[in-house]
Design a protein around this motif. Structure first.
Motif, PDB file in Angstrom:
ATOM      1  N   ALA A 143      -9.501   7.823  -2.235  1.00  0.00           N
ATOM      2  CA  ALA A 143     -10.259   7.637  -0.963  1.00  0.00           C
ATOM      3  C   ALA A 143      -9.096   8.999  -0.396  1.00  0.00           C
ATOM      4  O   ALA A 143      -9.805   9.766   0.784  1.00  0.00           O
ATOM      5  CB  ALA A 143     -10.211   6.830   1.032  1.00  0.00           C
ATOM      6  N   VAL A 144      -7.806   8.768  -0.238  1.00  0.00           N
ATOM      7  CA  VAL A 144      -6.964   9.261   0.372  1.00  0.00           C
ATOM      8  C   VAL A 144      -6.422  10.830  -0.994  1.00  0.00           C
ATOM      9  O   VAL A 144      -5.618  11.145   0.180  1.00  0.00           O
ATOM     10  CB  VAL A 144      -5.963   9.230   0.849  1.00  0.00           C
ATOM     11  CG1 VAL A 144      -7.493   8.547   2.769  1.00  0.00           C
ATOM     12  CG2 VAL A 144      -5.452   8.007   0.738  1.00  0.00           C
ATOM     13  N   GLY A 145      -6.400  10.556  -2.046  1.00  0.00           N
ATOM     14  CA  GLY A 145      -6.250  10.780  -3.163  1.00  0.00           C
ATOM     15  C   GLY A 145      -4.447  10.913  -2.942  1.00  0.00           C
ATOM     16  O   GLY A 145      -3.516  11.932  -3.598  1.00  0.00           O
ATOM     17  N   THR A 146      -3.333   9.684  -3.319  1.00  0.00           N
ATOM     18  CA  THR A 146      -2.343   9.645  -3.499  1.00  0.00           C
ATOM     19  C   THR A 146      -2.534   9.360  -4.693  1.00  0.00           C
ATOM     20  O   THR A 146      -2.801   9.480  -5.732  1.00  0.00           O
ATOM     21  CB  THR A 146      -2.417   8.370  -2.984  1.00  0.00           C
ATOM     22  OG1 THR A 146      -3.072   7.304  -2.896  1.00  0.00           O
ATOM     23  CG2 THR A 146      -1.666   8.373  -1.041  1.00  0.00           C
ATOM     24  N   ARG A 147      -1.130  10.098  -4.741  1.00  0.00           N
ATOM     25  CA  ARG A 147      -0.614  10.719  -6.658  1.00  0.00           C
ATOM     26  C   ARG A 147      -0.672   8.319  -7.467  1.00  0.00           C
ATOM     27  O   ARG A 147       0.060   7.927  -6.303  1.00  0.00           O
ATOM     28  CB  ARG A 147       0.313  10.769  -7.094  1.00  0.00           C
ATOM     29  CG  ARG A 147       0.221  12.801  -6.035  1.00  0.00           C
ATOM     30  CD  ARG A 147       1.558  13.292  -6.651  1.00  0.00           C
ATOM     31  NE  ARG A 147       1.752  14.696  -5.976  1.00  0.00           N
ATOM     32  CZ  ARG A 147       1.295  15.086  -4.927  1.00  0.00           C
ATOM     33  NH1 ARG A 147       1.806  14.840  -3.693  1.00  0.00           N
ATOM     34  NH2 ARG A 147       1.489  16.591  -4.477  1.00  0.00           N
ATOM     35  N   GLN A 148      -0.811   8.438  -8.451  1.00  0.00           N
ATOM     36  CA  GLN A 148      -0.163   7.851  -8.954  1.00  0.00           C
ATOM     37  C   GLN A 148       1.230   6.938  -8.463  1.00  0.00           C
ATOM     38  O   GLN A 148       1.465   5.896  -7.835  1.00  0.00           O
ATOM     39  CB  GLN A 148       0.078   7.342 -10.331  1.00  0.00           C
ATOM     40  CG  GLN A 148       0.342   5.541 -11.272  1.00  0.00           C
ATOM     41  CD  GLN A 148       0.948   5.692 -11.982  1.00  0.00           C
ATOM     42  OE1 GLN A 148       1.478   6.896 -13.087  1.00  0.00           O
ATOM     43  NE2 GLN A 148       0.346   5.114 -12.919  1.00  0.00           N
ATOM     44  N   GLY A 149       2.438   7.710  -8.649  1.00  0.00           N
ATOM     45  CA  GLY A 149       4.266   7.657  -8.263  1.00  0.00           C
ATOM     46  C   GLY A 149       4.110   6.924  -7.071  1.00  0.00           C
ATOM     47  O   GLY A 149       4.346   6.156  -6.108  1.00  0.00           O
ATOM     48  N   GLU A 150       2.566   7.958  -6.051  1.00  0.00           N
ATOM     49  CA  GLU A 150       2.695   7.393  -3.965  1.00  0.00           C
ATOM     50  C   GLU A 150       2.635   6.391  -4.355  1.00  0.00           C
ATOM     51  O   GLU A 150       3.013   5.179  -3.046  1.00  0.00           O
ATOM     52  CB  GLU A 150       2.766   8.612  -3.500  1.00  0.00           C
ATOM     53  CG  GLU A 150       3.064  10.386  -3.708  1.00  0.00           C
ATOM     54  CD  GLU A 150       2.063  10.564  -3.503  1.00  0.00           C
ATOM     55  OE1 GLU A 150       2.822  12.158  -3.175  1.00  0.00           O
ATOM     56  OE2 GLU A 150       1.038  10.863  -3.627  1.00  0.00           O
ATOM     57  N   THR A 151       1.543   5.684  -4.279  1.00  0.00           N
ATOM     58  CA  THR A 151       0.737   4.761  -4.599  1.00  0.00           C
ATOM     59  C   THR A 151       1.277   3.349  -4.886  1.00  0.00           C
ATOM     60  O   THR A 151       1.609   2.205  -4.065  1.00  0.00           O
ATOM     61  CB  THR A 151      -0.740   4.679  -4.950  1.00  0.00           C
ATOM     62  OG1 THR A 151      -1.433   5.813  -4.816  1.00  0.00           O
ATOM     63  CG2 THR A 151      -1.665   3.199  -4.724  1.00  0.00           C
ATOM     64  N   ILE A 152       1.856   3.123  -6.219  1.00  0.00           N
ATOM     65  CA  ILE A 152       2.248   2.023  -6.297  1.00  0.00           C
ATOM     66  C   ILE A 152       4.322   1.884  -5.941  1.00  0.00           C
ATOM     67  O   ILE A 152       4.532   0.446  -5.929  1.00  0.00           O
ATOM     68  CB  ILE A 152       2.369   1.644  -8.206  1.00  0.00           C
ATOM     69  CG1 ILE A 152       3.172   3.361  -8.541  1.00  0.00           C
ATOM     70  CG2 ILE A 152       1.323   1.851  -8.886  1.00  0.00           C
ATOM     71  CD1 ILE A 152       3.432   2.637  -9.944  1.00  0.00           C
ATOM     72  N   GLY A 153       4.849   3.008  -5.104  1.00  0.00           N
ATOM     73  CA  GLY A 153       5.971   3.028  -4.670  1.00  0.00           C
ATOM     74  C   GLY A 153       5.586   2.768  -3.032  1.00  0.00           C
ATOM     75  O   GLY A 153       6.175   2.755  -2.494  1.00  0.00           O
ATOM     76  N   LEU A 154       4.257   2.263  -2.413  1.00  0.00           N
ATOM     77  CA  LEU A 154       4.640   2.352  -0.839  1.00  0.00           C
ATOM     78  C   LEU A 154       5.202   0.754  -1.124  1.00  0.00           C
ATOM     79  O   LEU A 154       4.875   0.534  -1.721  1.00  0.00           O
ATOM     80  CB  LEU A 154       2.803   2.637  -0.789  1.00  0.00           C
ATOM     81  CG  LEU A 154       2.125   3.714  -0.265  1.00  0.00           C
ATOM     82  CD1 LEU A 154       0.359   3.523  -0.404  1.00  0.00           C
ATOM     83  CD2 LEU A 154       2.657   4.437   0.393  1.00  0.00           C
ATOM     84  N   LYS A 155       5.006   0.984   0.303  1.00  0.00           N
ATOM     85  CA  LYS A 155       6.010  -0.313   1.051  1.00  0.00           C
ATOM     86  C   LYS A 155       5.497  -0.731   2.517  1.00  0.00           C
ATOM     87  O   LYS A 155       4.886   0.577   2.827  1.00  0.00           O
ATOM     88  CB  LYS A 155       7.290   0.184   0.876  1.00  0.00           C
ATOM     89  CG  LYS A 155       8.169  -0.158  -0.094  1.00  0.00           C
ATOM     90  CD  LYS A 155       9.423  -0.305   0.100  1.00  0.00           C
ATOM     91  CE  LYS A 155      10.602  -0.223  -1.261  1.00  0.00           C
ATOM     92  NZ  LYS A 155      11.949  -0.409  -1.374  1.00  0.00           N
ATOM     93  N   TRP A 156       5.692  -2.105   2.752  1.00  0.00           N
ATOM     94  CA  TRP A 156       4.541  -2.061   4.018  1.00  0.00           C
ATOM     95  C   TRP A 156       5.359  -1.790   5.170  1.00  0.00           C
ATOM     96  O   TRP A 156       4.698  -1.653   6.248  1.00  0.00           O
ATOM     97  CB  TRP A 156       4.597  -4.014   4.334  1.00  0.00           C
ATOM     98  CG  TRP A 156       4.192  -4.582   3.038  1.00  0.00           C
ATOM     99  CD1 TRP A 156       3.912  -5.026   1.936  1.00  0.00           C
ATOM    100  CD2 TRP A 156       2.479  -4.707   3.086  1.00  0.00           C
ATOM    101  NE1 TRP A 156       2.695  -5.731   1.256  1.00  0.00           N
ATOM    102  CE2 TRP A 156       2.030  -5.387   1.793  1.00  0.00           C
ATOM    103  CE3 TRP A 156       1.078  -3.741   4.122  1.00  0.00           C
ATOM    104  CZ2 TRP A 156       0.273  -5.616   2.080  1.00  0.00           C
ATOM    105  CZ3 TRP A 156       0.112  -3.668   3.532  1.00  0.00           C
ATOM    106  CH2 TRP A 156      -0.556  -5.029   2.601  1.00  0.00           C
ATOM    107  N   ALA A 157       6.235  -1.161   4.586  1.00  0.00           N
ATOM    108  CA  ALA A 157       7.079  -0.738   6.187  1.00  0.00           C
ATOM    109  C   ALA A 157       6.832   0.561   6.181  1.00  0.00           C
ATOM    110  O   ALA A 157       6.775   1.386   7.667  1.00  0.00           O
ATOM    111  CB  ALA A 157       8.194  -0.444   5.987  1.00  0.00           C
TER     112      ALA A 157
END
Length: 440
Positions: free
Chosen positions: A213-227
């Motif tokens: 949907a928004v095109g986040t890269r792999q490292g960006e996506t699995i590196g996301l935090k709830w904060a």
């Protein structure tokens, strides 16, 4: 053979060039000062020739090269191997991202040093590099690999040129093989819908919905935090990424440290141990196998800054996607309660059942399983980012807005990621027909 003597009571100024005949070896000698050495002493060059004219000509050549900034520095010339290692570790590494360093490291240690390492950097020719590229292709590697080697060598030798170690950059003259970029085929709307529907039945499936949907890269996506999710504005901040990095030795003798893991013989024919191509035997001075070093450092899963300044961005989520993340958070909370004391709290948005971050390799396998379960053709995970960018093109989003949304640093990325689909072609044909034939 003696030259005309200088008028009595006069002398050449300090640092001036001089040419004289030596009775000792019956040769003409020339000396000229061309700056200072690294220790601060004068850099006094000496030449020896059979005739006075030859000595003068050589001194003049040195003077011209010094004046034009093309004179090689004093001292023993670098070999290609020593210069590449020095450039990689002391010049390039402190100023580049980890993945760029790893790409340079592979080109240097797997291709350039084994192929050209013994040459002097001031003697290696463009043809040497072109022969190396041909060997890379003959070994079954793709032209893109030869191009990466070419770009690495061009950058390294360009630095040597700037620092006066060589008079020209031979790689600038070398011709790398032509690279035909594969045309990426983004998913069509039916494939996207099947993938989203299937992903929502899987654990952490919202992670792939984000990519589509928004095109986040792999490292960006699995590196996301709830904060980094603002519930008031429904904005997701992309600022960090998760990478798996290679371990480095922390001991003083890396070769001996990995001694029992060195591969000494090629694999037997029909080897089933390796899923990919069997690795070659280790070189005699192998310093790999750092993951077994008791003092290893720098490896494993590492949280790092995003790829570029443009990559730091805020994405306002569609309401539907935000609600999916809220539901995902509720599911994760139940997992946390079930795990009890086994849960490792670090705030990861997408985590293992024990709260630890997701390994990129595991994430890649989950993507392949999703494609198979949804009945969608094989594709790279990064193709989801191409798909998201192309959807922006279909929606008529301006290039400037798309650049900020996708985290691109220049307009060239739009051409690379946004693809003309069959829907766009049909739309162009319809609009063109309406303009030319329905003008009345």
């Amino acid at each position: 053979m003696a030259r005309t003597k200088r008028s009595e009571g006069t002398r050449a100024p300090n640092g001036a060039a001089s040419v004289y005949f030596s009775e000792y070896d019956q040769k003409w000698h020339g000396r000229i000062t061309v700056g200072t050495r690294d220790d601060g002493s004068p850099d006094r060059r000496h030449v020896k020739r059979a005739t006075e004219g030859e000595a003068i000509s050589e001194i003049q050549r040195i003077g011209r090269e010094h004046h034009n900034g093309k004179l090689r520095k004093a001292g023993r010339p670098w070999t290609v191997e020593k210069w590449l290692i020095h450039w990689l570790e002391n010049i390039a590494r402190p100023s580049i991202k980890y993945k760029a360093y790893r790409a340079y490291h592979t080109a240097v240690h797997h291709h350039l040093i084994p192929g050209l390492g013994k040459h002097r950097i001031d003697k290696v020719e463009p043809e040497h590099f072109e022969k190396l590229y041909a060997k890379i292709l003959a070994a079954g590697r793709k032209p893109a690999t030869a191009h990466q080697v070419h770009r690495t060598a061009r950058t390294a030798f360009g630095e040597a040129l700037l620092r006066g170690h060589i008079n020209r950059n031979p790689v600038q003259l070398a011709k790398p093989p032509r690279v035909e970029e594969d045309e990426i085929e983004p998913f069509d709307i039916e494939d996207i819908q099947r993938l989203i529907k299937t992903a929502l039945t899987r654990r952490n499936g919202v992670r792939f919905v984000l990519a589509l949907a928004v095109g986040t890269r792999q490292g960006e996506t699995i590196g996301l935090k709830w904060a980094r999710l603002n519930d008031d504005t429904r904005t997701l901040t992309i600022a960090r990424q998760l990478q798996r990095r290679t371990w480095e030795h922390g001991c003083t003798d890396p070769h001996s440290c990995g001694g029992k893991y060195h591969k000494t013989k090629p694999c037997r024919k029909g080897c089933k141990r390796h899923a990919r191509d069997c690795p070659p035997p280790c070189p005699p001075d192998c310093t790999r196998h750092a993951r077994w070093c008791p003092r290893r450092h720098g490896g494993g899963l590492v949280e790092a800054d995003v790829k570029s300044r443009a990559g730091r961005r805020g994405i306002v989520l569609p309401d539907q996607l935000y609600e999916l993340l809220v539901q995902h958070g509720a599911n994760q909370e139940r997992e946390r309660e079930h795990a009890g004391t086994e849960w490792h709290e670090a705030g990861w948005m997408f985590a293992q059942p024990n709260g630890k971050p997701i390994d990129p390799r595991r994430d890649m396998q989950d993507w392949k399983d999703l494609l198979a379960e949804a009945g969608v053709r094989e594709a790279r995970l990064h193709d989801a980012r191409h798909t998201a960018a192309t959807v922006l093109l279909l929606l008529g989003v301006s290039e400037r807005a798309a650049m900020e949304f996708m985290g691109w640093s220049n307009t060239a990325m739009a051409k690379r990621y946004q693809h003309i689909t069959a829907v766009l072609r049909q739309d162009i044909a319809t609009r063109l027909g309406g303009f030319l034939w329905n003008a009345d």
